[in-house]
Design a protein around this motif. Structure first.
Motif: not given
Length: 325
Positions: A293-301
Protein backbone atom coordinates in the motif's frame (compact mmCIF):
# COMPACT_ATOMS: atom_id res chain seq x y z
CA UNK A 1 -57.13 -29.19 -89.33
CA UNK A 2 -53.47 -28.73 -90.16
CA UNK A 3 -50.90 -29.55 -87.48
CA UNK A 4 -47.37 -28.11 -87.45
CA UNK A 5 -44.67 -30.01 -85.63
CA UNK A 6 -42.64 -28.31 -82.91
CA UNK A 7 -39.49 -29.82 -81.43
CA UNK A 8 -39.54 -28.30 -77.92
CA UNK A 9 -40.63 -31.52 -76.20
CA UNK A 10 -40.03 -34.08 -78.93
CA UNK A 11 -37.55 -35.93 -76.70
CA UNK A 12 -40.50 -37.24 -74.67
CA UNK A 13 -41.95 -39.25 -77.55
CA UNK A 14 -41.11 -42.00 -80.00
CA UNK A 15 -40.65 -41.58 -83.75
CA UNK A 16 -44.31 -42.29 -84.52
CA UNK A 17 -45.61 -39.25 -82.59
CA UNK A 18 -44.84 -35.55 -82.55
CA UNK A 19 -45.73 -32.44 -80.53
CA UNK A 20 -47.83 -29.79 -82.24
CA UNK A 21 -48.64 -27.48 -79.31
CA UNK A 22 -48.10 -26.94 -75.59
CA UNK A 23 -49.18 -24.59 -72.82
CA UNK A 24 -47.64 -23.90 -69.42
CA UNK A 25 -49.52 -22.53 -66.40
CA UNK A 26 -49.68 -24.36 -63.06
CA UNK A 27 -49.19 -27.52 -65.12
CA UNK A 28 -47.47 -28.34 -68.38
CA UNK A 29 -49.85 -29.56 -71.12
CA UNK A 30 -48.29 -31.09 -74.24
CA UNK A 31 -50.43 -31.87 -77.27
CA UNK A 32 -49.38 -34.93 -79.26
CA UNK A 33 -50.41 -36.44 -82.58
CA UNK A 34 -49.49 -39.60 -84.49
CA UNK A 35 -47.42 -39.43 -87.67
CA UNK A 36 -48.89 -42.61 -89.12
CA UNK A 37 -52.31 -42.79 -90.75
CA UNK A 38 -52.59 -46.56 -90.83
CA UNK A 39 -52.56 -49.32 -88.26
CA UNK A 40 -52.69 -53.12 -88.04
CA UNK A 41 -55.74 -54.84 -86.59
CA UNK A 42 -54.81 -56.49 -83.27
CA UNK A 43 -57.01 -59.50 -84.10
CA UNK A 44 -56.16 -60.40 -87.72
CA UNK A 45 -53.10 -58.16 -88.28
CA UNK A 46 -54.67 -56.65 -91.42
CA UNK A 47 -53.32 -53.22 -92.31
CA UNK A 48 -56.03 -50.56 -92.33
CA UNK A 49 -56.08 -46.87 -93.22
CA UNK A 50 -59.85 -46.32 -92.92
CA UNK A 51 -60.26 -43.76 -90.16
CA UNK A 52 -63.35 -44.35 -88.03
CA UNK A 53 -63.04 -41.63 -85.38
CA UNK A 54 -60.57 -39.73 -83.23
CA UNK A 55 -60.53 -38.78 -79.58
CA UNK A 56 -58.14 -37.19 -77.07
CA UNK A 57 -56.50 -39.12 -74.25
CA UNK A 58 -55.08 -37.19 -71.29
CA UNK A 59 -52.08 -39.07 -69.87
CA UNK A 60 -49.87 -37.88 -67.01
CA UNK A 61 -46.14 -38.08 -67.69
CA UNK A 62 -42.94 -37.58 -65.66
CA UNK A 63 -42.99 -33.99 -64.29
CA UNK A 64 -40.84 -31.31 -65.88
CA UNK A 65 -39.49 -28.55 -63.59
CA UNK A 66 -41.57 -30.08 -60.77
CA UNK A 67 -44.79 -29.23 -62.60
CA UNK A 68 -47.54 -31.78 -63.31
CA UNK A 69 -47.05 -32.76 -66.96
CA UNK A 70 -49.88 -34.10 -69.12
CA UNK A 71 -49.86 -35.48 -72.66
CA UNK A 72 -53.00 -34.73 -74.67
CA UNK A 73 -52.81 -37.39 -77.36
CA UNK A 74 -55.00 -37.42 -80.46
CA UNK A 75 -55.75 -41.12 -80.78
CA UNK A 76 -57.13 -42.65 -83.99
CA UNK A 77 -59.73 -45.37 -84.33
CA UNK A 78 -59.66 -47.49 -87.49
CA UNK A 79 -62.09 -49.81 -89.22
CA UNK A 80 -60.79 -53.28 -89.99
CA UNK A 81 -60.68 -54.00 -93.75
CA UNK A 82 -60.99 -57.75 -93.23
CA UNK A 83 -64.71 -58.66 -93.56
CA UNK A 84 -64.16 -61.99 -91.78
CA UNK A 85 -62.57 -60.36 -88.72
CA UNK A 86 -64.78 -60.02 -85.65
CA UNK A 87 -63.07 -56.76 -84.69
CA UNK A 88 -64.83 -54.04 -86.62
CA UNK A 89 -63.24 -50.99 -84.96
CA UNK A 90 -59.92 -50.83 -83.11
CA UNK A 91 -57.77 -48.13 -81.53
CA UNK A 92 -54.17 -47.46 -82.42
CA UNK A 93 -51.76 -48.55 -79.64
CA UNK A 94 -49.43 -46.13 -77.89
CA UNK A 95 -45.85 -47.17 -77.23
CA UNK A 96 -45.57 -45.02 -74.10
CA UNK A 97 -48.87 -45.94 -72.41
CA UNK A 98 -51.15 -48.98 -72.32
CA UNK A 99 -54.84 -49.06 -73.13
CA UNK A 100 -57.05 -47.13 -70.67
CA UNK A 101 -53.92 -46.03 -68.81
CA UNK A 102 -53.91 -42.55 -67.23
CA UNK A 103 -50.14 -42.50 -66.64
CA UNK A 104 -47.25 -43.25 -68.98
CA UNK A 105 -45.12 -46.34 -68.48
CA UNK A 106 -42.18 -44.11 -67.56
CA UNK A 107 -44.18 -42.41 -64.78
CA UNK A 108 -45.38 -45.77 -63.42
CA UNK A 109 -41.77 -46.94 -63.35
CA UNK A 110 -40.76 -43.82 -61.42
CA UNK A 111 -43.58 -44.33 -58.88
CA UNK A 112 -42.73 -48.00 -58.34
CA UNK A 113 -39.01 -47.29 -58.13
CA UNK A 114 -39.54 -44.65 -55.45
CA UNK A 115 -42.01 -46.80 -53.50
CA UNK A 116 -39.45 -49.64 -53.36
CA UNK A 117 -37.27 -47.63 -50.94
CA UNK A 118 -40.00 -46.21 -48.70
CA UNK A 119 -43.59 -46.80 -47.68
CA UNK A 120 -46.50 -46.09 -50.02
CA UNK A 121 -47.46 -43.08 -47.93
CA UNK A 122 -43.90 -41.74 -47.92
CA UNK A 123 -43.57 -42.19 -51.67
CA UNK A 124 -46.91 -40.46 -52.21
CA UNK A 125 -45.77 -37.41 -50.20
CA UNK A 126 -42.42 -37.16 -52.00
CA UNK A 127 -44.05 -37.56 -55.43
CA UNK A 128 -46.46 -34.77 -54.57
CA UNK A 129 -43.51 -32.42 -54.05
CA UNK A 130 -42.21 -33.41 -57.50
CA UNK A 131 -45.55 -32.73 -59.19
CA UNK A 132 -47.03 -36.23 -59.32
CA UNK A 133 -50.37 -37.07 -57.76
CA UNK A 134 -50.41 -40.71 -56.64
CA UNK A 135 -52.25 -41.90 -53.54
CA UNK A 136 -51.32 -44.86 -51.34
CA UNK A 137 -54.01 -46.99 -52.99
CA UNK A 138 -52.77 -46.04 -56.47
CA UNK A 139 -49.25 -47.21 -55.65
CA UNK A 140 -50.59 -50.44 -54.17
CA UNK A 141 -52.67 -51.10 -57.30
CA UNK A 142 -49.55 -50.68 -59.43
CA UNK A 143 -47.79 -53.26 -57.27
CA UNK A 144 -50.73 -55.66 -57.57
CA UNK A 145 -50.59 -55.50 -61.37
CA UNK A 146 -47.00 -56.72 -61.58
CA UNK A 147 -46.86 -60.17 -63.13
CA UNK A 148 -43.91 -62.51 -63.46
CA UNK A 149 -44.03 -64.32 -66.80
CA UNK A 150 -42.61 -67.79 -66.25
CA UNK A 151 -40.96 -69.45 -69.27
CA UNK A 152 -41.08 -73.26 -69.19
CA UNK A 153 -38.39 -73.55 -71.90
CA UNK A 154 -35.78 -71.41 -70.20
CA UNK A 155 -32.26 -72.90 -70.09
CA UNK A 156 -30.18 -70.46 -68.00
CA UNK A 157 -31.34 -68.81 -64.77
CA UNK A 158 -29.94 -66.85 -61.86
CA UNK A 159 -31.09 -67.60 -58.31
CA UNK A 160 -30.67 -65.39 -55.26
CA UNK A 161 -32.48 -64.59 -52.02
CA UNK A 162 -34.16 -61.22 -51.52
CA UNK A 163 -35.71 -59.56 -48.47
CA UNK A 164 -39.38 -58.68 -48.85
CA UNK A 165 -39.31 -57.37 -45.26
CA UNK A 166 -35.82 -56.58 -44.04
CA UNK A 167 -34.63 -58.99 -41.39
CA UNK A 168 -37.94 -60.85 -41.16
CA UNK A 169 -39.29 -62.19 -44.47
CA UNK A 170 -37.12 -63.56 -47.29
CA UNK A 171 -37.95 -64.95 -50.71
CA UNK A 172 -36.16 -66.66 -53.60
CA UNK A 173 -35.87 -64.62 -56.79
CA UNK A 174 -35.26 -66.33 -60.14
CA UNK A 175 -34.00 -64.36 -63.13
CA UNK A 176 -33.59 -65.05 -66.82
CA UNK A 177 -29.87 -64.79 -67.56
CA UNK A 178 -30.47 -63.66 -71.15
CA UNK A 179 -32.30 -60.39 -70.48
CA UNK A 180 -31.95 -60.34 -66.64
CA UNK A 181 -35.66 -59.92 -65.86
CA UNK A 182 -37.37 -61.70 -62.98
CA UNK A 183 -39.50 -64.69 -63.94
CA UNK A 184 -40.45 -66.05 -60.49
CA UNK A 185 -40.54 -65.02 -56.84
CA UNK A 186 -40.83 -67.98 -54.46
CA UNK A 187 -41.61 -68.01 -50.75
CA UNK A 188 -38.74 -68.65 -48.35
CA UNK A 189 -35.09 -69.38 -49.04
CA UNK A 190 -34.73 -72.91 -47.67
CA UNK A 191 -34.82 -74.52 -51.14
CA UNK A 192 -38.17 -76.32 -50.70
CA UNK A 193 -40.15 -74.03 -53.01
CA UNK A 194 -37.19 -73.91 -55.40
CA UNK A 195 -37.18 -77.70 -55.67
CA UNK A 196 -40.86 -77.74 -56.67
CA UNK A 197 -40.26 -74.98 -59.23
CA UNK A 198 -37.30 -76.82 -60.79
CA UNK A 199 -39.44 -79.93 -61.34
CA UNK A 200 -41.43 -77.96 -63.93
CA UNK A 201 -38.31 -76.56 -65.62
CA UNK A 202 -36.32 -79.60 -66.70
CA UNK A 203 -34.67 -77.75 -69.62
CA UNK A 204 -32.46 -75.65 -67.35
CA UNK A 205 -28.79 -76.34 -68.03
CA UNK A 206 -26.99 -73.46 -66.24
CA UNK A 207 -27.72 -71.89 -62.84
CA UNK A 208 -25.87 -68.87 -61.45
CA UNK A 209 -26.42 -68.70 -57.70
CA UNK A 210 -24.96 -67.52 -54.41
CA UNK A 211 -23.15 -69.81 -51.99
CA UNK A 212 -26.26 -70.95 -50.11
CA UNK A 213 -26.10 -74.70 -49.51
CA UNK A 214 -29.91 -75.00 -49.61
CA UNK A 215 -30.00 -73.89 -53.25
CA UNK A 216 -27.09 -76.15 -54.20
CA UNK A 217 -28.77 -79.17 -52.64
CA UNK A 218 -32.13 -78.51 -54.32
CA UNK A 219 -30.54 -78.07 -57.76
CA UNK A 220 -28.40 -81.22 -57.41
CA UNK A 221 -31.39 -83.34 -56.43
CA UNK A 222 -33.74 -82.20 -59.21
CA UNK A 223 -31.23 -81.38 -61.98
CA UNK A 224 -28.07 -83.40 -61.33
CA UNK A 225 -26.60 -82.61 -64.79
CA UNK A 226 -27.12 -78.86 -64.41
CA UNK A 227 -23.98 -76.69 -64.28
CA UNK A 228 -23.88 -74.51 -61.17
CA UNK A 229 -21.71 -71.39 -61.22
CA UNK A 230 -21.18 -68.56 -58.75
CA UNK A 231 -22.66 -65.23 -59.74
CA UNK A 232 -20.47 -62.22 -60.48
CA UNK A 233 -21.07 -60.57 -57.12
CA UNK A 234 -19.73 -63.54 -55.16
CA UNK A 235 -16.85 -64.08 -57.59
CA UNK A 236 -15.79 -60.48 -57.07
CA UNK A 237 -16.27 -60.88 -53.31
CA UNK A 238 -14.00 -63.94 -53.31
CA UNK A 239 -11.37 -62.08 -55.36
CA UNK A 240 -11.37 -59.06 -53.04
CA UNK A 241 -11.12 -61.33 -49.98
CA UNK A 242 -8.18 -63.21 -51.50
CA UNK A 243 -6.37 -59.97 -52.38
CA UNK A 244 -6.83 -58.74 -48.81
CA UNK A 245 -5.14 -61.89 -47.49
CA UNK A 246 -2.22 -61.36 -49.89
CA UNK A 247 -1.81 -57.73 -48.84
CA UNK A 248 -1.82 -58.70 -45.17
CA UNK A 249 1.03 -61.17 -45.73
CA UNK A 250 3.17 -59.17 -48.17
CA UNK A 251 2.75 -55.61 -46.96
CA UNK A 252 4.21 -54.37 -43.64
CA UNK A 253 2.02 -52.88 -40.97
CA UNK A 254 3.55 -49.44 -41.48
CA UNK A 255 4.86 -47.78 -44.66
CA UNK A 256 6.80 -44.49 -44.47
CA UNK A 257 6.80 -42.28 -47.57
CA UNK A 258 8.79 -39.06 -47.93
CA UNK A 259 8.94 -37.02 -51.13
CA UNK A 260 7.19 -39.84 -53.04
CA UNK A 261 9.87 -42.31 -51.92
CA UNK A 262 9.31 -45.32 -49.68
CA UNK A 263 11.74 -45.40 -46.77
CA UNK A 264 13.35 -48.56 -45.45
CA UNK A 265 13.27 -47.28 -41.86
CA UNK A 266 11.14 -44.80 -39.94
CA UNK A 267 12.24 -41.19 -40.53
CA UNK A 268 13.91 -39.17 -37.79
CA UNK A 269 11.55 -37.16 -35.67
CA UNK A 270 11.84 -33.43 -36.15
CA UNK A 271 11.02 -31.13 -33.26
CA UNK A 272 8.56 -28.43 -34.19
CA UNK A 273 8.98 -26.44 -30.96
CA UNK A 274 9.89 -22.79 -31.44
CA UNK A 275 12.88 -21.52 -29.50
CA UNK A 276 12.24 -18.48 -27.33
CA UNK A 277 13.70 -15.18 -28.46
CA UNK A 278 16.40 -14.38 -25.89
CA UNK A 279 16.31 -10.63 -26.57
CA UNK A 280 12.54 -10.57 -26.05
CA UNK A 281 12.85 -12.59 -22.86
CA UNK A 282 15.40 -10.09 -21.48
CA UNK A 283 12.92 -7.26 -21.96
CA UNK A 284 10.28 -9.03 -19.91
CA UNK A 285 10.26 -8.51 -16.11
CA UNK A 286 8.38 -10.80 -13.78
CA UNK A 287 7.86 -9.40 -10.26
CA UNK A 288 6.32 -12.00 -7.97
CA UNK A 289 6.57 -9.91 -4.83
CA UNK A 290 3.27 -9.14 -3.05
CA UNK A 291 1.66 -5.73 -3.63
CA UNK A 292 2.11 -2.96 -1.05
CA UNK A 293 0.00 0.00 0.00
CA UNK A 294 1.00 3.69 0.23
CA UNK A 295 2.80 3.08 3.50
CA UNK A 296 4.78 0.14 2.11
CA UNK A 297 2.84 -2.50 3.98
CA UNK A 298 2.02 -5.77 2.10
CA UNK A 299 -1.58 -5.99 0.91
CA UNK A 300 -3.12 -9.34 1.72
CA UNK A 301 -5.61 -10.82 -0.68
CA UNK A 302 -9.09 -10.75 0.81
CA UNK A 303 -10.98 -13.88 -0.21
CA UNK A 304 -13.57 -13.75 2.53
CA UNK A 305 -16.39 -13.54 -0.04
CA UNK A 306 -15.82 -17.17 -0.99
CA UNK A 307 -16.69 -19.78 1.59
CA UNK A 308 -14.63 -22.82 0.63
CA UNK A 309 -16.21 -24.87 3.40
CA UNK A 310 -19.66 -24.51 1.90
CA UNK A 311 -21.46 -27.47 0.33
CA UNK A 312 -21.25 -25.99 -3.14
CA UNK A 313 -17.45 -25.62 -3.19
CA UNK A 314 -16.91 -29.04 -1.65
CA UNK A 315 -19.05 -30.62 -4.37
CA UNK A 316 -17.06 -28.81 -7.08
CA UNK A 317 -13.80 -30.00 -5.54
CA UNK A 318 -15.03 -33.60 -5.54
CA UNK A 319 -16.11 -33.30 -9.20
CA UNK A 320 -12.69 -31.96 -10.20
CA UNK A 321 -10.96 -34.79 -8.39
CA UNK A 322 -13.28 -37.32 -10.02
CA UNK A 323 -12.56 -35.92 -13.49
CA UNK A 324 -8.80 -36.04 -12.91
CA UNK A 325 -9.00 -39.68 -11.88
Amino acid sequence: MKYEEITDYSFLLDRDHYVYDYSETDSLDIFVKSRKHNCSCPQCQTESCHLHATYVRKIQDIPIRCKPTYLHVNVYKYECDNPECKTKVFTEPLSFAGASQVRTDALNTLILGMAMFMSNEGASNVLKLLGVTASNDTIQRLYDRIEFVDDQDIEAVGIDDVATKKGQTYATAIYDLKDHHMIALLDGRDGITLKEWLKNHKKIRVVARDRASAYAKAISEVLPECVQVADRFHLLQNLVGHLKDIFKKELPNEIFITNRRILDAPPEKISREKKADEKLMEQLHYDNSPPVDENGNPVEYDDSANDYNSKKYKQRAQNRKKNRN
